[in-house]
Design a protein around this motif. Structure first.
Motif, PDB file in Angstrom:
ATOM      1  N   LEU A   1       0.832  -1.210   0.000  1.00 33.65           N
ATOM      2  CA  LEU A   1       0.000   0.000   0.000  1.00 33.65           C
ATOM      3  C   LEU A   1       0.863   1.255   0.000  1.00 33.65           C
ATOM      4  CD1 LEU A   1      -2.787   1.429   0.384  1.00 33.65           C
ATOM      5  CD2 LEU A   1      -2.381   1.246   2.849  1.00 33.65           C
TER       6      LEU A   1
ATOM      7  N   SER B   1       1.203   3.956  -3.107  1.00 30.72           N
ATOM      8  CA  SER B   1       0.804   5.346  -2.864  1.00 30.72           C
ATOM      9  C   SER B   1       1.938   6.319  -3.133  1.00 30.72           C
ATOM     10  CB  SER B   1       0.305   5.501  -1.427  1.00 30.72           C
ATOM     11  OG  SER B   1      -0.806   4.660  -1.183  1.00 30.72           O
TER      12      SER B   1
ATOM     13  N   VAL C   1      -5.750   4.667   7.717  1.00 30.97           N
ATOM     14  CA  VAL C   1      -5.986   3.519   6.843  1.00 30.97           C
ATOM     15  C   VAL C   1      -5.465   2.293   7.576  1.00 30.97           C
ATOM     16  CG1 VAL C   1      -5.558   2.472   4.594  1.00 30.97           C
ATOM     17  CG2 VAL C   1      -5.676   4.946   4.802  1.00 30.97           C
TER      18      VAL C   1
ATOM     19  N   LEU D   1     -10.798   2.313   5.749  1.00 26.27           N
ATOM     20  CA  LEU D   1     -10.540   3.752   5.682  1.00 26.27           C
ATOM     21  C   LEU D   1     -11.488   4.457   6.640  1.00 26.27           C
ATOM     22  CD1 LEU D   1      -9.188   6.222   4.318  1.00 26.27           C
ATOM     23  CD2 LEU D   1     -11.061   6.178   2.652  1.00 26.27           C
TER      24      LEU D   1
ATOM     25  N   MET E   1     -12.482   0.060   2.194  1.00 28.40           N
ATOM     26  CA  MET E   1     -12.030   0.687   0.953  1.00 28.40           C
ATOM     27  C   MET E   1     -11.707  -0.366  -0.108  1.00 28.40           C
ATOM     28  SD  MET E   1      -8.912   3.417   0.402  1.00 28.40           S
ATOM     29  CE  MET E   1      -7.637   2.255   0.907  1.00 28.40           C
ATOM     30  N   ALA E   2     -11.126  -1.474   0.316  1.00 26.96           N
ATOM     31  CA  ALA E   2     -10.730  -2.515  -0.639  1.00 26.96           C
ATOM     32  C   ALA E   2     -10.543  -3.822   0.116  1.00 26.96           C
ATOM     33  CB  ALA E   2      -9.445  -2.123  -1.364  1.00 26.96           C
TER      34      ALA E   2
ATOM     35  N   PHE F   1      -4.708  -5.635  -4.350  1.00 20.33           N
ATOM     36  CA  PHE F   1      -5.909  -5.017  -3.804  1.00 20.33           C
ATOM     37  C   PHE F   1      -7.072  -5.195  -4.781  1.00 20.33           C
ATOM     38  CE2 PHE F   1      -2.379  -2.594  -1.970  1.00 20.33           C
ATOM     39  CZ  PHE F   1      -2.640  -2.788  -0.621  1.00 20.33           C
TER      40      PHE F   1
ATOM     41  N   PHE G   1     -10.875  -3.676  -5.549  1.00 19.00           N
ATOM     42  CA  PHE G   1     -11.814  -2.594  -5.263  1.00 19.00           C
ATOM     43  C   PHE G   1     -13.190  -2.980  -5.793  1.00 19.00           C
ATOM     44  CE2 PHE G   1      -7.631  -0.691  -5.588  1.00 19.00           C
ATOM     45  CZ  PHE G   1      -7.580   0.107  -4.458  1.00 19.00           C
TER      46      PHE G   1
ATOM     47  N   ARG H   1     -14.577   3.756  -4.252  1.00 18.78           N
ATOM     48  CA  ARG H   1     -13.571   3.299  -3.300  1.00 18.78           C
ATOM     49  C   ARG H   1     -12.167   3.366  -3.898  1.00 18.78           C
ATOM     50  NH1 ARG H   1     -16.806  -1.742  -0.388  1.00 18.78           N
ATOM     51  NH2 ARG H   1     -18.574  -0.464   0.288  1.00 18.78           N
ATOM     52  N   LYS H   2     -12.098   3.154  -5.194  1.00 15.66           N
ATOM     53  CA  LYS H   2     -10.797   3.304  -5.849  1.00 15.66           C
ATOM     54  C   LYS H   2     -10.363   4.760  -5.831  1.00 15.66           C
ATOM     55  CE  LYS H   2      -8.237   1.628  -9.845  1.00 15.66           C
ATOM     56  NZ  LYS H   2      -8.294   0.878 -11.116  1.00 15.66           N
TER      57      LYS H   2
ATOM     58  N   ASP I   1     -11.024   6.829  -3.413  1.00 18.23           N
ATOM     59  CA  ASP I   1     -10.490   7.070  -2.070  1.00 18.23           C
ATOM     60  C   ASP I   1      -9.028   6.661  -1.996  1.00 18.23           C
ATOM     61  OD1 ASP I   1     -12.935   7.992  -1.180  1.00 18.23           O
ATOM     62  OD2 ASP I   1     -13.606   6.012  -0.500  1.00 18.23           O
ATOM     63  N   PHE I   2      -8.707   5.555  -2.655  1.00 19.30           N
ATOM     64  CA  PHE I   2      -7.316   5.090  -2.675  1.00 19.30           C
ATOM     65  C   PHE I   2      -6.425   6.070  -3.435  1.00 19.30           C
ATOM     66  CE2 PHE I   2      -3.981   2.599  -4.870  1.00 19.30           C
ATOM     67  CZ  PHE I   2      -3.265   2.206  -3.748  1.00 19.30           C
TER      68      PHE I   2
END
Length: 927
Positions: free
Chosen positions: A202, A206, A324, A475, A488-489, A498, A500, A505-506, A508-509
């Motif tokens: 993750l 990110s 998260v 999340l 979220m996933a 991950f 989704f 929700r994707k 949000d990621f």
């Protein structure tokens, strides 16, 4: 068999208190009888009360910090056992339970484990020491728990003595997968290996690589930190700082170390992501201090607190930033929720946890939600006894449901069902109402083969005793003024990716990626990292990729080199470009110019051929060797001009082999024919008898031409067979590939040119000797001049060719070929064409006879004087000559004559006219 008996004592901490341990049964938190008893270990309280800094007497103290979430897990275990007893799963065999509170302390958990090991149906809880426990029947058959990995490690080592199965719904330390050290340990969750890998994945996805980690200073925290460090390194994530907090809240240094951790977070301004491996009550203390300091970061939650409602309801929790976390996969817990609604109807005499909870409700019921939670968590068992006397019992249905963490509830129920299925396997052909029907180690073997149906999916333990269930990526989002824990996933441990459910929700990621948490700025495509003096690989400078290198991603450690020499890249490039292939193309202006010169040469050859053909019988054409020789020479010139075509356009194997061979053989043929002409002219006009004899021997036109040309053919043939020219790619220019012909063998190329030069030099020598021929017939002089042009052109060519590169290199050779070819062609034929066209009066037989007669007369006189000089070396006067004439009686008609070489009579200085004409005719006929 001899054995030693141990008594399991109850350590008394006081008198006349509801929570004091008067006997061993007081030590049990909740219990229910059954044919087969299952033990439970849960940290219902977060800490033990310590009157002193260090224990002086071996006394187990009371506990404080009632944990609603863990209490709910004990209820989940009870609910699962009741459901099994009310079903047909065990066919009349009932399950009982004994659940103990570990208070998050290894010491108290070990005391509970000792009671588990005590002999069944022993009134004094006797624990027998044996060398072989194969037929030993302990108090319980299996254990559910414990809540924390550190406790599970200690308890599992003790339970392994009798191979009592232990199934934990919450202990995730990776080391517990080691079946050599923990042979009887199982769990209904994945190990921390998958959680830490998911976290690192993750963080990497990110775009973060500079993070902080805070963990508890216990086995669970240290192992989680070690596992995460390995995964972070594998994903190029650097840990800027690590802070370890005491495992127990009773530690006097706890608050000091929390303050130090917050100071580190505030100090490291580039760190905007914090990973937290701690228990819920640790996180609670940390976050309250962080809110006071206005810390705003992204917090990555471990499975211990990712779904903790009591943390999500902290006042001003939104000020902390984004949270998260990774929680265990939740399932359908509707039956458990129904169980909770009827919980107030159940008796509390066999469930001290429930009794304590009801008393806590009475003390804290008047408070708001979060304060109510804090009130429950902060009440010690001793304080509760003092406060409860003045309060009435109150029940709140909403509170327990609001604090459910579905993942832990599901895993606890799953653990009970796994044990029940293993018991079912043992009870197929046994009377399990008899507690001695099977031993724990036999149940352990059955448990390894168990398959449980959960939400329609079959789940079983892997060889490490783990269940590979997935994680929910949680999340924390503020919705309608309240912090909600949303999914979220989903993280699939097997695929390591991950999943989704929808685009929202994707999104949000993707929003997480907007936050920067890097030691250095991201290096753009076209750049690479340059490591600085920092020990962390994430701290670097960004430098441009050098020439012929590229990078097409951000934060690349190095630039890729362009695959092969056919590609190039400029500085700071994101891709490689195919090099432009260069060669002297037909469309190039310089190639067109050279082709025009070659074409003009061909036209000139054709014009000369026409002129010579029309004037076939004139003396000039005959004097040039005749039409056959002229045609051969002109044809060789044509082939030389034609060879220049093979120097232009894209080189091929055929062109490379043809152009040099065609040029070399054609030039050798041309020079050979001109050499024959030089010999013939010198033979016709030479008065030197020695030279004439030599020339008569050498002058063999056809054999000479064939031999001279044949030698060049042999040279070229050997060259083409053994080291033939080939197409070569020249990479000396950075952004281009020059297609050119490699001569294969420089030695062979030099021999070919050297042989032509040798022929030209011989031709030059003979032509130079005949340079004083008649003015209107001075072909030897022009041949000499043509050979000089050839030598000058090729002498200049060598250094120019050696220092020139690029696509115009073939043009250099074309130029020198054209210069030498034009020089010889023009010097050989243009003077004759000039005579034929503009001086036709001199192109007659009589004119040639007169010219040769005049030349012969002058040449003969010169020879006579020369001869007299040689015969009269011993005389010093003309009288001597006269006397010699008379004495020899060489007088004819009053004139003195001498016998000269060649048996001709020459009168003094002037030949008789009839003799001169005869000699002129002979010379004319010879040429």
């Amino acid at each position: 068999m001899a054995f030693i008996t141990f008594l399991i004592p109850c350590f008394v901490i006081g008198t006349d208190t509801a929570f004091s341990c008067q006997n061993t049964d007081d030590f049990v938190g909740a219990s229910s009888p059954g044919d087969i008893v299952i033990g439970g270990l849960f940290a219902v309280h977060s800490e033990m009360l310590r009157p002193e800094e260090y224990p002086i007497k071996p006394v187990i103290q009371n506990c404080a910090g009632f944990e609603i979430q863990i209490f709910l897990q004990t209820l989940a275990m009870i609910h699962a056992i009741e459901m099994i007893n009310n079903s047909t799963l065990l066919s009349g065999v009932t399950l009982g339970y004994e659940i103990y509170d570990t208070c998050a302390e290894v010491t108290k958990a070990m005391a509970s484990a000792l009671r588990f090991l005590s002999k069944f149906n022993s009134s004094e809880d006797v624990l027998e020491f044996r060398c072989n426990y194969s037929d030993y029947i302990p108090r319980i058959k299996a254990v559910v728990g414990a809540s924390y990995s550190e406790v599970s490690m200690a308890v599992s080592r003790l339970l392994a003595l009798q191979l009592i199965p232990q199934v934990s719904p919450a202990s995730s330390a990776e080391i517990l997968s080691d079946k050599i050290r923990f042979p009887s340990f199982f769990r209904t969750i994945p190990s921390d290996f998958h959680q830490t890998r998911a976290m690192a994945h993750l963080i990497c996805e990110s775009g973060w690589n500079w993070i902080g980690v805070i963990a508890t200073d216990d086995d669970n925290g240290r192992f989680a930190l070690e596992s995460f460090g390995v995964q972070a390194m594998a994903n190029n994530v650097c840990i800027a700082f690590k802070e370890m907090l005491p495992a127990y809240l009773s530690d006097n240094t706890f608050h000091t170390k929390v303050d130090r951790a917050i100071e580190m977070i505030v100090k490291e301004t580039r760190v905007n992501v914090i990973v937290v491996f701690m228990r819920q009550f640790h996180v609670l203390k940390l976050f309250k201090k962080a809110i006071e300091r206005n810390v705003n970061k992204i917090w990555i939650a471990s499975d211990n607190w990712a779904a903790a409602v009591k943390i999500s309801t902290i006042p001003n929790i939104r000020q902390l930033g984004t949270i998260v976390g990774f929680g265990f996969k939740s399932g359908d817990i509707s039956t458990f929720q129904d169980f909770l609604r009827k919980l107030h109807e159940k008796p509390t005499n066999n469930n001290k946890f429930l009794h304590e909870y009801i008393m806590l409700l009475s003390v804290c019921a008047h408070l708001e939600y979060h304060d109510f939670q804090m009130c429950i968590a902060n009440q010690s068992q001793d304080d509760l006894l003092e406060n409860v006397e003045n309060n009435h019992q109150i029940w709140r249905d909403d509170f327990l449901n609001a604090n459910i963490e579905p993942g832990f509830i599901r895993n606890t129920i799953l653990a009970v069902y796994a044990i029940a299925h293993a018991i079912k396997g043992q009870c197929k052909d046994r009377n399990c109402k008899d507690p001695s029907a099977f031993t724990p180690w036999e149940l352990l073997e059955e448990l390894k083969k168990v398959t449980v149906i959960d939400d329609g999916k079959e789940i079983k333990f892997d060889p490490n005793g783990d269940m590979s269930t997935s994680y929910d990526v949680l999340l924390w989002k503020e919705i309608d003024g309240h912090m909600e824990i949303t999914t979220m996933a989903e993280y699939d441990p097997e695929k390591g990716d991950f999943i989704f459910e929808d685009e929202e929700r994707k999104k949000d990621f993707l929003d997480l990626k907007k936050v920067q948490s890097t030691c250095s700025q991201h290096c753009r495509p076209g750049q690479m990292k340059k490591v600085t003096e920092s020990p962390h690989t994430c701290c670097y400078e960004c430098v441009h990729c050098p020439e012929n290198h590229y990078s097409n991603q951000t934060d690349m450690d190095y630039c890729y080199r362009c695959n092969n020499k056919t590609y190039w890249a400029p500085i700071n490039s994101t891709t490689c470009y195919r090099k432009t292939i260069h060669f002297l193309a037909w469309s190039d202006w310089f190639a067109i110019f050279l082709l025009l010169l070659s074409a003009f040469g061909v036209v000139l050859i054709l014009s000369i051929s026409v002129i010579f053909t029309k004037n076939l019988n004139t003396p000039v054409v005959k004097a040039s060797g005749g039409l056959t020789v002229c045609y051969i020479i002109l044809f060789s010139h044509f082939l030389i001009f034609l060879s220049t075509v093979f120097f232009i356009d894209e080189p091929t194997e055929f062109k490379c082999k043809t152009r040099q061979a065609l040029f070399g053989i054609s030039f050798a043929l041309c020079i050979s024919c001109i050499l024959i002409k030089s010999l013939k002219i010198l033979l016709a006009f030479s008065f030197d008898p020695k030279l004439q004899n030599f020339l008569k021997c050498v002058y063999k036109p056809v054999p000479t031409v064939v031999t001279c040309t044949g030698i060049q053919v042999i040279i070229c043939t050997f060259w083409l067979i053994f080291r033939s020219p080939f197409v070569k790619q020249n990479f000396s220019i950075p952004r281009a590939i020059i297609l050119e012909c490699n001569e294969g063998s420089i030695v062979a190329f030099g021999i070919m040119l050297g042989y032509i030069a040798a022929l030209a030099f011989i031709c030059f020598i003979f032509a130079f000797k005949g340079r004083k021929l008649p003015e209107n017939y001075n072909e030897a002089k022009f041949i000499t001049f043509g050979m000089l042009i050839y030598f000058i052109a090729w002498i200049v060519f060598i250094p120019v060719y050696a220092t020139t590169f690029g696509k115009y290199l073939p043009a250099v050779e074309i130029i020198v070929v054209l210069i030498s070819n034009y020089g010889i062609l023009c010097c050989t034929f243009l003077p004759k064409c000039y005579i034929i066209i503009y001086k036709q009066e001199t192109n007659t037989k009589s004119a040639f006879l007169k010219m040769i007669y005049t030349y012969s007369s002058k040449s003969a006189g010169s020879v006579a004087v020369s001869q007299i000089s040689l015969d009269s070396k011993s005389s010093s006067s003309r009288a001597t000559v006269s006397d010699s004439c008379k004495s020899e009686k060489n007088s004819v008609n009053g004139h003195c004559h001498f016998q000269v070489p060649g048996q001709r009579l020459i009168k003094g200085k002037v030949l008789p006219k009839n003799t001169a004409r005869t000699m002129a005719r002979k010379r004319l006929s010879s040429i």
